[in-house]
Design a protein around this motif. Sequence first.
Motif, PDB file in Angstrom:
ATOM      1  N   VAL A 210      -3.644   3.842   8.726  1.00 32.93           N
ATOM      2  CA  VAL A 210      -3.556   2.850   7.652  1.00 32.93           C
ATOM      3  C   VAL A 210      -2.607   1.728   8.050  1.00 32.93           C
ATOM      4  CG1 VAL A 210      -2.995   2.462   5.225  1.00 32.93           C
ATOM      5  CG2 VAL A 210      -4.067   4.621   5.911  1.00 32.93           C
TER       6      VAL A 210
ATOM      7  N   VAL B 147       0.851  -1.191   0.000  1.00 28.08           N
ATOM      8  CA  VAL B 147       0.000   0.000   0.000  1.00 28.08           C
ATOM      9  C   VAL B 147       0.889   1.244   0.000  1.00 28.08           C
ATOM     10  CG1 VAL B 147      -1.809   1.255   1.226  1.00 28.08           C
ATOM     11  CG2 VAL B 147      -1.755  -1.267   1.311  1.00 28.08           C
TER      12      VAL B 147
ATOM     13  N   VAL C 270      -6.850   2.113  -0.843  1.00 31.14           N
ATOM     14  CA  VAL C 270      -6.767   1.940   0.605  1.00 31.14           C
ATOM     15  C   VAL C 270      -6.531   3.278   1.313  1.00 31.14           C
ATOM     16  CG1 VAL C 270      -5.403   0.928   2.486  1.00 31.14           C
ATOM     17  CG2 VAL C 270      -6.019  -0.466   0.503  1.00 31.14           C
ATOM     18  N   ALA C 271      -5.539   4.027   0.807  1.00 31.82           N
ATOM     19  CA  ALA C 271      -5.095   5.210   1.549  1.00 31.82           C
ATOM     20  C   ALA C 271      -6.161   6.292   1.596  1.00 31.82           C
ATOM     21  CB  ALA C 271      -3.806   5.760   0.929  1.00 31.82           C
ATOM     22  N   LYS C 272      -6.996   6.338   0.565  1.00 32.68           N
ATOM     23  CA  LYS C 272      -8.043   7.357   0.544  1.00 32.68           C
ATOM     24  C   LYS C 272      -9.423   6.777   0.851  1.00 32.68           C
ATOM     25  CE  LYS C 272      -7.164  10.809  -2.521  1.00 32.68           C
ATOM     26  NZ  LYS C 272      -6.840  11.455  -3.846  1.00 32.68           N
ATOM     27  N   ALA C 273      -9.455   5.522   1.284  1.00 31.76           N
ATOM     28  CA  ALA C 273     -10.741   4.913   1.621  1.00 31.76           C
ATOM     29  C   ALA C 273     -11.285   5.507   2.922  1.00 31.76           C
ATOM     30  CB  ALA C 273     -10.571   3.403   1.780  1.00 31.76           C
TER      31      ALA C 273
ATOM     32  N   PRO D 239     -10.051   2.279   5.700  1.00 30.08           N
ATOM     33  CA  PRO D 239      -8.930   1.521   5.131  1.00 30.08           C
ATOM     34  C   PRO D 239      -8.954   0.036   5.517  1.00 30.08           C
ATOM     35  CG  PRO D 239      -8.152   3.617   6.030  1.00 30.08           C
ATOM     36  CD  PRO D 239      -9.597   3.476   6.444  1.00 30.08           C
ATOM     37  N   ARG D 240      -9.400  -0.245   6.770  1.00 28.71           N
ATOM     38  CA  ARG D 240      -9.419  -1.632   7.211  1.00 28.71           C
ATOM     39  C   ARG D 240     -10.390  -2.459   6.369  1.00 28.71           C
ATOM     40  NH1 ARG D 240      -8.011  -3.653  12.587  1.00 28.71           N
ATOM     41  NH2 ARG D 240      -7.551  -1.437  12.879  1.00 28.71           N
TER      42      ARG D 240
ATOM     43  N   CYS E  42      -3.666  11.280   4.312  1.00 27.61           N
ATOM     44  CA  CYS E  42      -4.236  10.268   5.207  1.00 27.61           C
ATOM     45  C   CYS E  42      -3.428  10.218   6.501  1.00 27.61           C
ATOM     46  CB  CYS E  42      -4.209   8.895   4.524  1.00 27.61           C
ATOM     47  SG  CYS E  42      -2.546   8.316   4.122  1.00 27.61           S
TER      48      CYS E  42
END
Lengths: 215, 215, 215, 215
Positions: free
Chosen positions: C17, C5, C197-200, C203-204, C12
């Motif tokens: 993350v 990632v 992932v990083a901008k979700a 993230p989990r 973020c």
Amino acid sequence: MFILVNLKAYPCDPVEVATAARDVADDSGVRIAVAPQAAHLSQVADTGVETWAQHVSPNDYGSHTGSTLAEAVAEAGATGTLLNHSENRMKLADIDASLDAAGRADLETCVCANNPEQIAGVTALGPDSVAVEPPELIGGPDPVSDADPDIVRNAVEAAAAVDDDVDVYCGAGISTGDDVAAAGDLGATGILLASGVAKADDPRAALEDLVAPLR
Amino acid sequence: MFILVNLKAYPCDPVEVATAARDVADDSGVRIAVAPQAAHLSQVADTGVETWAQHVSPNDYGSHTGSTLAEAVAEAGATGTLLNHSENRMKLADIDASLDAAGRADLETCVCANNPEQIAGVTALGPDSVAVEPPELIGGPDPVSDADPDIVRNAVEAAAAVDDDVDVYCGAGISTGDDVAAAGDLGATGILLASGVAKADDPRAALEDLVAPLR
Amino acid sequence: MFILVNLKAYPCDPVEVATAARDVADDSGVRIAVAPQAAHLSQVADTGVETWAQHVSPNDYGSHTGSTLAEAVAEAGATGTLLNHSENRMKLADIDASLDAAGRADLETCVCANNPEQIAGVTALGPDSVAVEPPELIGGPDPVSDADPDIVRNAVEAAAAVDDDVDVYCGAGISTGDDVAAAGDLGATGILLASGVAKADDPRAALEDLVAPLR
Amino acid sequence: MFILVNLKAYPCDPVEVATAARDVADDSGVRIAVAPQAAHLSQVADTGVETWAQHVSPNDYGSHTGSTLAEAVAEAGATGTLLNHSENRMKLADIDASLDAAGRADLETCVCANNPEQIAGVTALGPDSVAVEPPELIGGPDPVSDADPDIVRNAVEAAAAVDDDVDVYCGAGISTGDDVAAAGDLGATGILLASGVAKADDPRAALEDLVAPLR
């Protein structure tokens, strides 16, 4: 008013544009120069038009494969050079060294920059002229006089505050004679343009339109 | 007088130098900062010493893999940053953008340059300070006061002519307390040094010698 | 299957993350690493997640202000590094030197490239892995399996023809668990992803979706 | 055996060297080319000698001020180009794009590199030839056959392992006819040289010495 036509890497015939520029300059009395690729310099200079390089490297003679030596472009017929064009941003130390190189080769110099602060910064390096290229106008359809006249006025003031012997050109947002006149009203003593002439169906007609208000 | 110790990529222990710098600063009342590699910023800042970055990238938040984001170095504890060091020369437009980035992250800025013309140029971009690095002194044994005092005087004058709110530091040729005093006499209000402290057998003793004339 | 990632310069929280990545890796048994900015490496590594740098400089210890020394990122907790990401293209000679630097610091390496020819080229330099980033997929919404599956297959073949010990990762076009599975079917043994992932928002959850087909 | 004379940015007369190269090539039957600065290409090509560029930019036609367009150097008479010379190291992605540009302009290509790993890497990009430049020989007095013969042998093997249609030239350590013969014995099918001819008092005599063992 000085008109500098930058041919960039456009698929135009450099000799056709150069010949048109020479003729319009002779006919109108307006100073016009053409800046082709380095490999096209000698054939452009052979037309008799004022010829500029698009860039010269900061190095002197020596082991510098792939550089654009100021002396080499001068030998090919260039009498001036652009530096730090928005498509070819240079390190500050290299702009300084390229100005020295241009000086050794007796090339007139015009250093481009984006905004009044950078214009002041490059003026301090002692070029013959600077060109302000408002980023929002580069390659776009808007004339500088409509879109952002203050950036030209502010660039003229910023340069004058550092060294009032350095000319300020307008480096974007020019495509018609009215734009040239407007740039002059804002304090610019020259203009840079590219596609408006180099990609015109009739470069001669485009140049004649540009110089019309200057006759 | 401000003393900025640049750790470069030296194989020193950054925490040892930082701790010594903190103690000597506390003891002497002289302002001293340490500039480690980005990856060492947080452990240096944890010592309590004033911590600077060696560089920040011109970009804002976004898709910029491998950049050194101003906000990230600030989060790691930096309160200032060098820019355009002679070992890391930047494009003029990027110096301007990195100054903006540093401003967004509340980082103090010091832009390096080689000679009075470039010093005037970077002063026009509005940093907090500039540092003149005479090329013939970088990394060499000669103190600036002997080798080329005029370059510091001329840099101070060149910066003041553009903006007299910008401090001028001496960026090379400093290794002893006498050199610090000499730089001050020439008009510098700060000094940059590197190996003289970072590669010293005893960094604390080296720093104490530097601040001795300032107590 | 290895999931890397890349946090780029995204706004973020790197620790959030990293913590999610550590937990999902522990829970699923899937290898997951996080690559933050250099200034965030130590706090990411402190979570216990596998930590990578986004870049290391080609230089060794020495006078290299503003560089990202391989040894410094290793000391901060990185155990691997990306090189030549599409946002940080490197000179060929520097990729080679950065691989040497990474080797000295015991960092695992993944060199990115655009197409099968360049993948073969970087494989010849002896990295641990390479990542193919089809330019038309970078940052876009299309999954690699739909948009251009052949480029992954061809990259896997191109790398194997030069050195079949070098792993090939899929460096763009991955945002769901189905994409991960599809990349594996095409021969990739790892994936690089960033904004998915990083901008979700969560993230989990994004990571759990990615590893679902791998459990 | 192909002899390519790189004029770099030397203060030599490019037409004098080109004329000598043309005559020695005609007289000996040995293939000899001359690579001048871009601004000197047309006058060198006018002598009738085989003419190469020292570099071409990765871009196609378009808005690329200061670039060296492959089509422009071809129009000026070049039929080949060096890429990635040790004095002009390029990004891997740009080498790839410049090879594409050279292909569009029908230019033969020779990509330089430092060591067998990089030679394998650039061979994978599909040039016509590669040149190995052992760093310790560049610009120095030692002939390649004495100083480091294995690097040439290993480069020939490394290139052949990737693509045996790509020629391998010896890019440093050549100044005499004996060196040319030695390079050929090591598997090179061409040589690059520069100062040995371009800075010779008598370039013609220097070239005649070089081709003597090839007659």
